[in-house]
Write a protein that holds these residues in place. Structure first.
Motif, PDB file in Angstrom:
ATOM      1  N   SER A 104       0.804  -1.226   0.000  1.00 45.18           N
ATOM      2  CA  SER A 104       0.000   0.000   0.000  1.00 45.18           C
ATOM      3  C   SER A 104       0.838   1.279   0.000  1.00 45.18           C
ATOM      4  CB  SER A 104      -0.938   0.015   1.216  1.00 45.18           C
ATOM      5  OG  SER A 104      -0.209  -0.033   2.426  1.00 45.18           O
ATOM      6  N   HIS A 138      -1.737  -5.616  -1.568  1.00 45.01           N
ATOM      7  CA  HIS A 138      -2.526  -4.428  -1.908  1.00 45.01           C
ATOM      8  C   HIS A 138      -1.751  -3.622  -2.938  1.00 45.01           C
ATOM      9  CE1 HIS A 138      -5.140  -5.313   1.468  1.00 45.01           C
ATOM     10  NE2 HIS A 138      -4.115  -5.290   2.294  1.00 45.01           N
ATOM     11  N   SER A 140      -0.218  -2.295  -6.510  1.00 47.39           N
ATOM     12  CA  SER A 140       0.407  -2.996  -7.618  1.00 47.39           C
ATOM     13  C   SER A 140       1.743  -2.337  -7.930  1.00 47.39           C
ATOM     14  CB  SER A 140      -0.488  -2.949  -8.873  1.00 47.39           C
ATOM     15  OG  SER A 140      -0.591  -1.613  -9.349  1.00 47.39           O
ATOM     16  N   ASP A 147      -1.445   7.949  -5.588  1.00 47.95           N
ATOM     17  CA  ASP A 147      -2.448   7.011  -5.075  1.00 47.95           C
ATOM     18  C   ASP A 147      -2.271   6.790  -3.577  1.00 47.95           C
ATOM     19  OD1 ASP A 147      -3.801   6.465  -7.500  1.00 47.95           O
ATOM     20  OD2 ASP A 147      -2.170   5.152  -8.112  1.00 47.95           O
ATOM     21  N   MET A 222      -6.901   5.808  -6.817  1.00 49.54           N
ATOM     22  CA  MET A 222      -7.151   4.404  -6.496  1.00 49.54           C
ATOM     23  C   MET A 222      -8.324   4.276  -5.522  1.00 49.54           C
ATOM     24  SD  MET A 222      -4.597   1.569  -4.805  1.00 49.54           S
ATOM     25  CE  MET A 222      -3.652   1.334  -6.296  1.00 49.54           C
ATOM     26  N   GLU A 224     -10.403   1.006  -3.851  1.00 48.61           N
ATOM     27  CA  GLU A 224     -10.628  -0.417  -3.740  1.00 48.61           C
ATOM     28  C   GLU A 224     -11.841  -0.757  -2.868  1.00 48.61           C
ATOM     29  OE1 GLU A 224      -8.989  -2.732  -5.344  1.00 48.61           O
ATOM     30  OE2 GLU A 224      -7.592  -1.334  -6.288  1.00 48.61           O
ATOM     31  N   ARG A 307      -6.547  -0.315   0.572  1.00 49.45           N
ATOM     32  CA  ARG A 307      -6.576  -1.719   1.000  1.00 49.45           C
ATOM     33  C   ARG A 307      -7.952  -2.359   0.845  1.00 49.45           C
ATOM     34  NH1 ARG A 307      -3.860   1.099   5.267  1.00 49.45           N
ATOM     35  NH2 ARG A 307      -1.638   1.094   4.837  1.00 49.45           N
ATOM     36  N   GLY A 308      -8.977  -1.555   0.510  1.00 51.41           N
ATOM     37  CA  GLY A 308     -10.312  -2.116   0.318  1.00 51.41           C
ATOM     38  C   GLY A 308     -10.938  -2.633   1.591  1.00 51.41           C
TER      39      GLY A 308
END
Length: 342
Positions: A104, A138, A140, A147, A222, A224, A307-308
């Motif tokens: 992250s 988390h 990419s 982000d 971003m 998530e 991290r959603g």
């Protein structure tokens, strides 16, 4: 003579306003002092967990690189990655080294990969045929710094502008006589505070929602997790800034004095919001983050957007922000005592 009279008048005005004179000297030094503490902190050392099947020679070289090592099982390492207790986990996958990054924070990812590459460069004769596999829990490989900083910036701008606008607006209500007229009515102090909070809150909610939508949909930041949770956190941040701004406006006599609270109240929070890695700061300095509302707001926004995460991970931040808002509302009611005894 006329110019001299103007100069003398301005000098006298500054000396009469001790707060302005003091902040002109103290505030810049205070901010510089904080920046010195933050930027002169220790260099970040990533924490890397290794599986027991990783060759001993690799572990030895990693231990000598710029990293802290732990030996964990894959299951335990996965849990600690989710809780951000470690930055990466290394294992052997069919004879090939595989590293899983928490992912992250691009800066932390870079520190991990540099430490691993340093270790493997020293092992080049033994490992020249090996290809390092890299996966991300988390984010990419293409994750940009924006982000990572984006959620913090959303929280900061919501907090900053709501704090400033609410404080100045409430100050105008007081200096314009509107508050005095309300205090002359049978209304209780808490009713006045709640009324102002709801009134200003309608517009701050709209502002926070608009900023969140613009950052995510237009700037393609971003995202998530759930947009609803983003709105919830930005709303709570706005309410905290609103109640804090109206509270501090009670101690300002004009708009200039209200603005003077910014370097003392808002700017220090930036250093503890996540824009800078807290692990590189001294422990006593990190402890100051517990009284910074923006710390909790930025942490929750990162959990959601990067991290959603769901309710379980952000619940504590929600309760703390709610607690700040209630505390500042109560203090607002107390502060009104200086204008009317009930």
């Amino acid at each position: 003579m006329r110019v001299r009279a103007i100069v003398i008048r301005i000098i006298r005005q500054f000396f009469r306003d001790k707060r302005t004179l003091g902040l002109m000297i103290v505030a810049p030094m205070f901010v510089l002092f904080l920046m010195n503490l933050v930027f002169n902190g220790e260099e970040y050392k990533p924490t890397i967990a290794v599986d027991k099947n990783v060759p001993e020679v690799v572990v030895e070289k990693l231990a000598k690189s710029d990293a802290d090592l732990k030996e964990l099982t894959k299951t335990t390492a996965r849990k600690q990655l989710e809780k951000q207790q470690i930055d990466a986990f290394m294992e052997m996958d069919e004879g090939t080294p595989k590293i899983t990054l928490e992912g992250s924070d691009p800066t932390v990812n870079k520190a991990v990969l540099m430490a691993v590459q340093k270790a493997f460069q020293e092992l080049a004769p033994q490992t020249q045929s090996l290809q390092l596999k890299t996966t991300y829990l988390h984010g990419s490989e293409d994750m940009a710094l924006f982000d990572n900083f984006g959620p913090v910036l959303i929280g900061f701008f919501v907090f900053f502008f709501v704090f400033l606008i609410a404080g100045v607006s409430f100050l105008r209500e007081r200096t314009g006589g509107t508050l005095e007229r309300l205090l002359a009515t049978p209304l209780k102090r808490w009713e006045i505070v709640v009324g102002y909070v709801i009134g200003f809150g309608i517009f701050t909610t709209f502002q926070a929602s608009l900023i969140s939508w613009f950052a995510i949909d237009i700037l393609d930041m971003m995202m998530e997790g759930s947009f609803f949770y983003v709105l919830l956190i930005t709303f709570l941040l706005a309410m905290t800034a609103l109640t804090l701004g109206t509270l501090l406006s009670a101690f300002a006599n004009n708009e200039l004095q209200m603005i003077q609270f910014i370097p003392l109240v808002v700017i220090p929070q930036v250093f503890f919001s996540g824009l800078f890695n807290l692990d590189t700061m001294a422990e006593w300095l990190r402890s100051l983050s517990v009284v910074m509302p923006l710390t909790y707001g930025a942490d929750a926004l990162r959990e959601i957007m990067i991290r959603g995460s769901g309710w379980q991970e952000i619940a504590q931040d929600v309760y703390v922000l709610l607690g700040f808002s209630v505390l500042f509302m109560v203090l607002n009611v107390v502060a009104l005592k200086k204008y009317r005894k009930l």
